[in-house]
Design a protein around this motif. Structure first.
Motif, PDB file in Angstrom:
ATOM      1  N   GLN A 169       0.803  -1.227   0.000  1.00 44.08           N
ATOM      2  CA  GLN A 169       0.000   0.000   0.000  1.00 44.08           C
ATOM      3  C   GLN A 169       0.839   1.282   0.000  1.00 44.08           C
ATOM      4  O   GLN A 169       0.325   2.359  -0.279  1.00 44.08           O
ATOM      5  N   GLY A 170       2.102   1.143   0.300  1.00 42.15           N
ATOM      6  CA  GLY A 170       2.948   2.330   0.367  1.00 42.15           C
ATOM      7  C   GLY A 170       4.118   2.292  -0.589  1.00 42.15           C
ATOM      8  O   GLY A 170       4.212   3.081  -1.530  1.00 42.15           O
ATOM      9  N   LEU A 171       5.039   1.322  -0.394  1.00 43.48           N
ATOM     10  CA  LEU A 171       6.312   1.317  -1.103  1.00 43.48           C
ATOM     11  C   LEU A 171       6.167   1.062  -2.605  1.00 43.48           C
ATOM     12  O   LEU A 171       6.683   1.835  -3.424  1.00 43.48           O
ATOM     13  N   ILE A 172       5.491  -0.021  -2.975  1.00 44.39           N
ATOM     14  CA  ILE A 172       5.383  -0.364  -4.405  1.00 44.39           C
ATOM     15  C   ILE A 172       4.654   0.729  -5.202  1.00 44.39           C
ATOM     16  O   ILE A 172       5.143   1.151  -6.268  1.00 44.39           O
ATOM     17  N   PRO A 173       3.480   1.237  -4.741  1.00 41.48           N
ATOM     18  CA  PRO A 173       2.843   2.348  -5.477  1.00 41.48           C
ATOM     19  C   PRO A 173       3.723   3.589  -5.551  1.00 41.48           C
ATOM     20  O   PRO A 173       3.747   4.282  -6.585  1.00 41.48           O
ATOM     21  N   LEU A 174       4.462   3.866  -4.469  1.00 40.07           N
ATOM     22  CA  LEU A 174       5.321   5.052  -4.439  1.00 40.07           C
ATOM     23  C   LEU A 174       6.477   4.914  -5.413  1.00 40.07           C
ATOM     24  O   LEU A 174       6.796   5.852  -6.159  1.00 40.07           O
ATOM     25  N   ILE A 208      14.548  -2.476  -5.464  1.00 38.44           N
ATOM     26  CA  ILE A 208      14.131  -1.076  -5.285  1.00 38.44           C
ATOM     27  C   ILE A 208      15.178  -0.127  -5.846  1.00 38.44           C
ATOM     28  O   ILE A 208      14.860   0.839  -6.557  1.00 38.44           O
ATOM     29  N   GLY A 209      16.454  -0.407  -5.554  1.00 39.88           N
ATOM     30  CA  GLY A 209      17.522   0.473  -6.043  1.00 39.88           C
ATOM     31  C   GLY A 209      17.597   0.522  -7.551  1.00 39.88           C
ATOM     32  O   GLY A 209      17.697   1.601  -8.153  1.00 39.88           O
ATOM     33  N   THR A 210      17.520  -0.643  -8.192  1.00 43.08           N
ATOM     34  CA  THR A 210      17.580  -0.694  -9.658  1.00 43.08           C
ATOM     35  C   THR A 210      16.426   0.060 -10.297  1.00 43.08           C
ATOM     36  O   THR A 210      16.598   0.782 -11.288  1.00 43.08           O
ATOM     37  N   TYR A 211      15.232  -0.107  -9.734  1.00 44.17           N
ATOM     38  CA  TYR A 211      14.072   0.567 -10.335  1.00 44.17           C
ATOM     39  C   TYR A 211      14.132   2.080 -10.129  1.00 44.17           C
ATOM     40  O   TYR A 211      13.809   2.848 -11.038  1.00 44.17           O
ATOM     41  N   LEU A 212      14.566   2.520  -8.971  1.00 39.93           N
ATOM     42  CA  LEU A 212      14.643   3.958  -8.709  1.00 39.93           C
ATOM     43  C   LEU A 212      15.654   4.633  -9.634  1.00 39.93           C
ATOM     44  O   LEU A 212      15.475   5.780 -10.038  1.00 39.93           O
ATOM     45  N   PHE A 213      16.718   3.910  -9.974  1.00 38.50           N
ATOM     46  CA  PHE A 213      17.748   4.468 -10.857  1.00 38.50           C
ATOM     47  C   PHE A 213      17.634   3.893 -12.268  1.00 38.50           C
ATOM     48  O   PHE A 213      18.634   3.763 -12.981  1.00 38.50           O
ATOM     49  N   ARG A 214      16.402   3.556 -12.664  1.00 40.28           N
ATOM     50  CA  ARG A 214      16.196   2.916 -13.958  1.00 40.28           C
ATOM     51  C   ARG A 214      16.609   3.782 -15.141  1.00 40.28           C
ATOM     52  O   ARG A 214      16.891   3.268 -16.228  1.00 40.28           O
ATOM     53  N   ILE A 215      16.677   5.102 -14.944  1.00 36.05           N
ATOM     54  CA  ILE A 215      17.120   5.982 -16.023  1.00 36.05           C
ATOM     55  C   ILE A 215      18.580   5.725 -16.379  1.00 36.05           C
ATOM     56  O   ILE A 215      19.043   6.016 -17.485  1.00 36.05           O
ATOM     57  N   ASP A 216      19.325   5.138 -15.428  1.00 35.17           N
ATOM     58  CA  ASP A 216      20.737   4.824 -15.652  1.00 35.17           C
ATOM     59  C   ASP A 216      20.948   3.427 -16.233  1.00 35.17           C
ATOM     60  O   ASP A 216      22.089   2.986 -16.387  1.00 35.17           O
ATOM     61  N   PHE A 217      19.838   2.707 -16.513  1.00 37.32           N
ATOM     62  CA  PHE A 217      19.918   1.352 -17.068  1.00 37.32           C
ATOM     63  C   PHE A 217      19.166   1.297 -18.400  1.00 37.32           C
ATOM     64  O   PHE A 217      18.264   2.087 -18.652  1.00 37.32           O
ATOM     65  N   THR A 218      19.534   0.328 -19.211  1.00 42.01           N
ATOM     66  CA  THR A 218      18.755   0.059 -20.431  1.00 42.01           C
ATOM     67  C   THR A 218      17.902  -1.176 -20.195  1.00 42.01           C
ATOM     68  O   THR A 218      18.385  -2.179 -19.666  1.00 42.01           O
ATOM     69  N   GLY A 219      16.608  -1.095 -20.544  1.00 38.93           N
ATOM     70  CA  GLY A 219      15.746  -2.265 -20.462  1.00 38.93           C
ATOM     71  C   GLY A 219      14.904  -2.381 -19.220  1.00 38.93           C
ATOM     72  O   GLY A 219      14.166  -3.359 -19.053  1.00 38.93           O
ATOM     73  N   ILE A 220      14.975  -1.407 -18.298  1.00 38.08           N
ATOM     74  CA  ILE A 220      14.153  -1.470 -17.080  1.00 38.08           C
ATOM     75  C   ILE A 220      12.986  -0.504 -17.247  1.00 38.08           C
ATOM     76  O   ILE A 220      13.166   0.718 -17.272  1.00 38.08           O
ATOM     77  N   ASN A 221      11.769  -1.058 -17.350  1.00 34.85           N
ATOM     78  CA  ASN A 221      10.563  -0.249 -17.523  1.00 34.85           C
ATOM     79  C   ASN A 221       9.542  -0.452 -16.410  1.00 34.85           C
ATOM     80  O   ASN A 221       8.566   0.287 -16.329  1.00 34.85           O
ATOM     81  N   SER A 222       9.758  -1.467 -15.565  1.00 39.32           N
ATOM     82  CA  SER A 222       8.806  -1.735 -14.483  1.00 39.32           C
ATOM     83  C   SER A 222       9.542  -2.320 -13.286  1.00 39.32           C
ATOM     84  O   SER A 222      10.728  -2.702 -13.379  1.00 39.32           O
ATOM     85  N   ILE A 223       8.818  -2.426 -12.172  1.00 41.02           N
ATOM     86  CA  ILE A 223       9.390  -3.006 -10.956  1.00 41.02           C
ATOM     87  C   ILE A 223       9.724  -4.481 -11.174  1.00 41.02           C
ATOM     88  O   ILE A 223      10.663  -5.024 -10.588  1.00 41.02           O
ATOM     89  N   TYR A 224       8.976  -5.129 -12.079  1.00 43.07           N
ATOM     90  CA  TYR A 224       9.218  -6.542 -12.375  1.00 43.07           C
ATOM     91  C   TYR A 224      10.518  -6.720 -13.149  1.00 43.07           C
ATOM     92  O   TYR A 224      11.240  -7.715 -12.961  1.00 43.07           O
ATOM     93  N   ASP A 225      10.818  -5.759 -14.030  1.00 47.65           N
ATOM     94  CA  ASP A 225      12.108  -5.785 -14.728  1.00 47.65           C
ATOM     95  C   ASP A 225      13.254  -5.663 -13.727  1.00 47.65           C
ATOM     96  O   ASP A 225      14.287  -6.327 -13.861  1.00 47.65           O
ATOM     97  N   TYR A 271      13.639  -8.927 -11.876  1.00 47.15           N
ATOM     98  CA  TYR A 271      14.273  -9.886 -12.798  1.00 47.15           C
ATOM     99  C   TYR A 271      15.777  -9.618 -12.894  1.00 47.15           C
ATOM    100  O   TYR A 271      16.595 -10.540 -12.801  1.00 47.15           O
ATOM    101  N   PHE A 272      16.162  -8.352 -13.078  1.00 48.59           N
ATOM    102  CA  PHE A 272      17.577  -8.006 -13.202  1.00 48.59           C
ATOM    103  C   PHE A 272      18.332  -8.334 -11.914  1.00 48.59           C
ATOM    104  O   PHE A 272      19.475  -8.803 -11.956  1.00 48.59           O
ATOM    105  N   THR A 273      17.688  -8.098 -10.764  1.00 48.38           N
ATOM    106  CA  THR A 273      18.317  -8.384  -9.468  1.00 48.38           C
ATOM    107  C   THR A 273      18.626  -9.867  -9.330  1.00 48.38           C
ATOM    108  O   THR A 273      19.745 -10.253  -8.955  1.00 48.38           O
TER     109      THR A 273
END
Length: 368
Positions: free
Chosen positions: A27-32, A143-160, A163-165
């Protein structure tokens, strides 16, 4: 509050705090995290504080919640403090009333059940490394990978990100997602370091635990027999026995200890871990002699804290050996404290008597 309900109440509190951790996550972290814009520098924004605090509190709530089931008083105090801090943080930064509602209910339940938490703290090594740090590694990477997804290629969602982790920690590396900035590369390096430490340790601990359980299964199939021959069986675990144990360990002599005291200290726990201690239900118990394969021993040394216990153990041990009808039986050596009990130990079946107190007294009397 009836004592018999304490364990059930502790488990209920444990479940409630784990559910509260899940509420922060869903209810908090994932939506945020999902609504966090790519171009926002997380370490400079209020959203970053919210995300960081929710990651920490989700992890802490989960670990402390699971530890509550052990009814530790210290963990109870930590849980109360943690919930109060989470509620205050929620009011100031999150303003999420669903999370607040669940944590207040958990706080009330903990306060009502306070008498159920009356035991000392015990934290399993396996729990810390296999579960606690494993969850931490997954949260850190995802969480870290998704928050900094602009610095990665191929990460468009929390599931990506998840998966990468997992791919990174497993050292597979398909290459469909990769860091494209120096910052992202250093973040992946930190993930790899955490992964190596956590997963290598976890695998080691899991392998050790599986091996320990397999030994228990084989031990059960062999009816508890520990499979030694020509070894020393020590019955009774006092100062006299401990001196012998130190020497046997130093000289690499096989030995087993049989004792009736169920209160384990550090030294006894080491003996159990190395399959060298058998807890008997009474002095000279046949089941413990069967497990120790006493009839195949080189010698049996009996040294309980009292002569009465040593004599009873001697009698039962002698009866056990005679029931095997073997041509050669191990020698029974008995430590006796008082002179008047030497003859009783002989009649009970001792082959040799050692009476150190009597010998010491005689030596003193001989001196002029």
């Amino acid at each position: 509050m009836p004592y018999k309900y304490f364990s059930m109440l502790a488990k209920l509190c444990s479940v409630m705090l784990v559910i509260s951790a899940a509420i922060i996550l869903t209810q908090g972290l994932i939506p945020l995290v999902g609504s966090h814009p790519e171009n926002d520098f997380i370490y400079k924004s209020k959203v970053g504080i919210q995300i960081f605090s929710q990651v920490i509190f989700t992890y802490c709530s989960l670990v402390i919640g699971l530890l509550l089931a052990n009814r530790s008083r210290i963990v109870w105090y930590i849980a109360i403090s943690l919930i109060i801090i989470i509620c205050i943080t929620n009011i100031i930064f999150w303003t999420n009333y669903t999370i607040l509602y669940y944590y207040l209910i958990t706080l009330a339940l903990l306060l009502i059940s306070r008498k159920a938490f009356d035991l000392d703290l015990f934290v399993s090594y396996i729990f810390l490394f296999v579960f606690g740090f494993l969850i931490f590694a997954l949260i850190y990477g995802t969480i870290g990978t998704y928050l900094f997804r602009i610095d990665f290629t191929g990460i468009n969602s929390i599931y990506d990100a998840l998966y990468f982790t997992i791919v990174t920690y497993s050292t597979v590396g398909y290459g469909d997602i990769s860091p494209k900035t120096v910052f992202a590369k250093f973040f992946v390096i930190s993930m790899i370091i955490i992964g190596l430490v956590v997963f290598a340790t976890s695998i080691t601990v899991i392998a050790y635990n599986i091996n320990r359980h397999l030994k228990k299964v084989l031990n059960h199939l062999n009816k508890g027999r520990l499979g030694m021959t020509n070894h020393i069986v020590l019955i009774g675990c006092g100062i006299f026995t401990k001196i012998l144990i130190e020497r046997y360990i130093k000289d690499k002599i096989n030995f087993l200890v049989i004792d009736t005291d169920k209160n384990l200290d550090y030294e006894k726990q080491l003996l159990i871990d190395n399959n060298r201690l058998i807890i008997a239900s009474y002095h000279g118990n046949n089941d413990s002699l069967i497990k120790a394969q006493a009839e195949l021993a080189a010698k049996i040394i009996i040294a309980h804290d009292t002569d009465e216990a040593s004599i009873l153990a001697t009698m039962n041990t002698r009866e056990y050996l005679e029931s095997k009808n073997q041509p050669n039986t191990p020698e029974i050596i008995v430590r006796i404290l008082y002179f008047e009990n030497i003859s009783k130990a002989k009649r009970a079946g001792a082959d040799e008597i050692i009476a150190p107190h009597v010998l010491a007294a005689e030596q003193i009397l001989k001196r002029k």
